[in-house]
Design an enzyme around this catalytic site. Structure first.
Site, PDB file in Angstrom:
ATOM      1  N   LYS A  34       7.057   1.131  12.508  1.00 18.10           N
ATOM      2  CA  LYS A  34       6.918   1.454  13.935  1.00 18.10           C
ATOM      3  C   LYS A  34       7.288   0.293  14.835  1.00 18.10           C
ATOM      4  CE  LYS A  34       3.548   1.478  11.631  1.00 18.10           C
ATOM      5  NZ  LYS A  34       2.495   1.922  10.780  1.00 18.10           N
TER       6      LYS A  34
ATOM      7  N   ILE B 162      -0.101  13.044   9.611  1.00 19.17           N
ATOM      8  CA  ILE B 162       0.074  14.068  10.651  1.00 19.17           C
ATOM      9  C   ILE B 162       1.574  14.198  10.949  1.00 19.17           C
ATOM     10  CG2 ILE B 162      -0.438  14.732  13.023  1.00 19.17           C
ATOM     11  CD1 ILE B 162      -2.954  13.019  12.894  1.00 19.17           C
TER      12      ILE B 162
ATOM     13  N   GLY C 129       0.394   8.506  10.292  1.00 25.30           N
ATOM     14  CA  GLY C 129       0.263   8.768   8.856  1.00 25.30           C
ATOM     15  C   GLY C 129       0.682  10.159   8.438  1.00 25.30           C
TER      16      GLY C 129
ATOM     17  N   LYS D  49       3.550   2.820  18.340  1.00 24.42           N
ATOM     18  CA  LYS D  49       3.616   4.241  18.015  1.00 24.42           C
ATOM     19  C   LYS D  49       3.874   5.071  19.277  1.00 24.42           C
ATOM     20  CE  LYS D  49       0.626   3.495  14.030  1.00 24.42           C
ATOM     21  NZ  LYS D  49      -0.780   3.302  13.607  1.00 24.42           N
TER      22      LYS D  49
ATOM     23  N   GLY E 108     -11.788  -2.929   3.881  1.00 21.08           N
ATOM     24  CA  GLY E 108     -10.339  -2.773   3.778  1.00 21.08           C
ATOM     25  C   GLY E 108      -9.730  -1.930   4.881  1.00 21.08           C
TER      26      GLY E 108
ATOM     27  N   GLY F 282      -3.489   4.591   4.946  1.00 24.77           N
ATOM     28  CA  GLY F 282      -3.866   4.750   3.543  1.00 24.77           C
ATOM     29  C   GLY F 282      -2.634   5.009   2.704  1.00 24.77           C
TER      30      GLY F 282
ATOM     31  N   THR G  39       0.822  -1.210   0.000  1.00 25.60           N
ATOM     32  CA  THR G  39       0.000   0.000   0.000  1.00 25.60           C
ATOM     33  C   THR G  39       0.859   1.264   0.000  1.00 25.60           C
ATOM     34  OG1 THR G  39      -1.660  -1.219   1.235  1.00 25.60           O
ATOM     35  CG2 THR G  39      -1.850   1.164   1.240  1.00 25.60           C
TER      36      THR G  39
END
Lengths: 442, 442
Positions: free
Chosen positions: B112, B143, B141, B212, B194, B314, B19
């Site tokens: 991570k 941010i 992601g 994280k 998904g 994503g 991805t």
């Protein structure tokens, strides 16, 4: 461009000992251990430039700090590695920054007005001298939006950026919303609490927001947007009735700075920018920004939607941003001042304001006779404006009971079409007071 | 540690074409003009390491890109300036990063788990080699929280950090809240869309959030928190009734990663960290984080309160963060990998979990007889726990109508006191089912 004569110390001069300057002095003392842990260096304040040497200070300066009222004592001192400019105003500040860069010193400033209106020669000089010219504190206080746009989102195509960038205005609007105050009372309260200046015009008339927006446009799109070309509308004339009606319809009114990439009628990509009070739907995080907080919402092609919320003003939050820049200086970061490689950024291609598309809120005070809505709807239809919502409020808080507010929410239309529709409605000689319109965010 | 043989090009190798890898390939193509405008360089993808050379690809690779299934083709290629590791897992990924650093290449990773559980030797090697080891994509992601903690908040003493860091769990909790789904149905829906993997345990059992959190602790406090020492509770056993009751009381249940600085009983400053589902008051912005979004709330001594909201997963949002790191490589930024000057960071001083203070939500399924509340209140009083709110719900949705949920909200108490109170209540032989407790954010 430090010569690193003392590698474990960064010697700085500070211009201005007001709110932000005092906050920085406090932070340099309180967080000295953290600064050393982060950079391996100590930041040593050596000189402070003030307007009046004898004024009582809000903050105690370290014993060795020299106070001066002569800017050359800062800019010409070869022992200072970097200068922090938080004096405000444009003429002296510009002189300080310019001379400091000439002397090869790195510069940290919080001066949004200067960088927005007269920043180009300073960026050019910093580039020529290979110096850092950093300005995180100039927009949105402690929110790291400059860094984010320069670096974290640098690989993104930015579509739009919407910000609540003036804490004073947002405080006033929040109080008008939650306490149903009128503008004058909310302003007075803000002044008494220190959230608004004695002369609040820069804040409430939107120019402070426009200065910040101008810097954000440069960082997000890599172009210069001529400051006087940004359409600016403040909140001075905002009426309590519109805040109340908007609230009932599911919106908060916020003073917004907005820029977005749009296509004009010839499919050319252009920027549309403006500062204006707008209706923000309550389910937007932006509508939840209360009191003196600032916030930004960014849409970008890879990151998607990003939202930042934090303190936009105040001594320590703003000094936090100044200190972040000083730490970058202490880490010997390479200059990346504009966030773009080419030293000369092009001028923005801008959309003519009349072409800007938006949904609108419109309030018309009308006499409640049969057919009034038909007449007004006819004017809207003539300009091809579709209405999404119409509310006629007989019970609204008005002094003259024979006039009632008619509120219309429109689908997307242009500013031009709205002006034309208002002209048509005015020709009907219905309205008692000037028609009020606001953009509605969607 | 690039040798800059082609100053206007950065040649990279990519490990992993899932991805995130596919998202990066797309971005490098779509945003190539922006990358050049930002850095003056082009980022050229030369080689891609995949597990299976013949698998169909989600993305079209540029014509000159070489596919390989041998990691040495990446790590030993002297023409590659930097390696992007988005292969996931720990063994191969660690080998790739380690060998790339050995070869003096800069590394960008989204891993991570690896950096949390086995990051120390990699950071040490990067430091020794003077290479960048960047990992913005590993947390939250798009941010920019890694950058923010390393640089923008570097002059701050951080007090606390609360994050919604796992989009899968947040999606499931959002659906359980808005659609009143049970956990199994919400998970199934997330898998079909998904948002959740076939084996969702890393996400829903809290370990992804804990990975994280471990990285955030290092960035915010400059210490290593031994990963297995983080108390982790997931959402697998969460019941619809608690989401519903919490909602009625003015809270959303969110899976939280939290760390804060606290004083223990001897006034020593320690870190309290944990991953757990918690009740978040609806007026907190954190409660408004819906669907697969991530968010973080940080409190710091200068910046005050900061909140960030964006896409935590994503293809493109994660690739946006990878690309930000690659642009830093392209700009020749100096390594600032941990965000601290000293290469060896100390171990965290950690609070014993029993001493952790919090407000609590407690649900007990009881038979509704006179005196039941007196008996339970007695158990709480014995442990010095003050109750702020008690609700007994005869109409709640339970299968056996003679048992009703008794919900208690407490003032701040310790985990130890809560355990002891639960033991006392269990000794009363009142409850039909195990007592359920959650922390309540305040």
């Amino acid at each position: 461009m430090q010569d690193h004569s003392e590698p474990n110390k960064l010697f700085i001069g500070l211009a201005g000992l007001g709110t932000v300057g005092s906050g920085l002095v406090t932070l340099l003392k309180d967080n000295a251990d953290i600064i050393r842990k982060r950079t391996g260096r100590s930041i040593i304040l050596k000189k402070v430039l003030v307007h009046n040497l004898n004024k009582p200070r809000k903050v105690e300066l370290p014993p060795d700090v020299v106070l001066t009222d002569n800017l050359h004592d800062l800019t010409d001192d070869p022992t200072l590695d970097a200068i922090v400019e938080v004096i405000g105003g444009q003429d002296t500040a510009s002189q300080i920054i310019s001379k400091a860069l000439d002397a090869g010193k790195d510069v940290v400033t919080a001066n949004k007005a200067l960088l927005a209106e007269n920043g180009l020669p300073l960026f050019a000089k910093a580039n020529e001298k290979g110096c850092l010219l950093r300005y995180e504190a100039s927009v949105a206080g402690a929110i790291p939006i400059v860094q984010t746009l320069k670096e974290s989102l640098a690989g993104n195509r930015i579509f739009s950026l919407i910000g609540i960038l003036n804490g004073t205005s947002n405080y006033i609007l929040s109080r008008m919303t939650t306490e149903k105050l009128d503008f004058a009372s909310a302003l007075k309260e803000a002044q008494e609490l220190g959230f608004a200046e004695a002369d609040p015009s820069l804040d409430i008339d939107g120019f402070d927001t426009a200065h910040k927006l101008c810097l954000l446009i440069r960082l997000a799109f890599g172009v210069h947007y001529n400051f006087p070309d940004i359409p600016v509308q403040g909140i001075r004339n905002l009426q309590a009735i519109d805040i109340q009606l908007a609230n009932e319809l599911g919106y908060h009114i916020k003073l917004i700075g907005q820029v977005r990439e749009v296509s004009d009628t010839t499919k050319t990509s252009k920027l549309e920018a403006g500062v204006f009070p707008a209706l923000v739907p309550l389910h937007f995080l932006l509508a939840r920004v209360d009191g003196s907080f600032n916030a930004l919402h960014i849409t970008a092609n890879a990151a998607g939607s990003l939202f930042f919320h934090g303190r936009g003003a105040g001594d320590l939050p703003t000094a936090s941003a100044v200190l972040a820049d000083l730490l970058a200086v202490a880490r010997h970061e390479s200059p990346n001042n504009t966030g773009y490689f080419e030293p000369n950024l092009p001028m923005a291609l801008t959309l003519s304001p009349g072409q800007a598309a938006s949904c609108y809120y419109m309030r018309i005070m009308v006499e409640d006779y049969p057919g009034v809505l038909r007449d007004i709807a006819g004017c809207m239809a003539c300009e091809q404006i579709n209405m999404s919502h119409v509310v006629q409020r007989a019970d609204a808080n008005t002094s003259n009971s024979s006039y009632v507010p008619l509120v219309i929410l429109t689908h997307e239309t242009t500013a031009q079409a709205m002006s034309a529709a208002i002209e048509r409605i005015n020709e009907l000689k219905l309205p008692k007071e000037p028609i009020v319109i606001f953009k509605v965010l969607a």
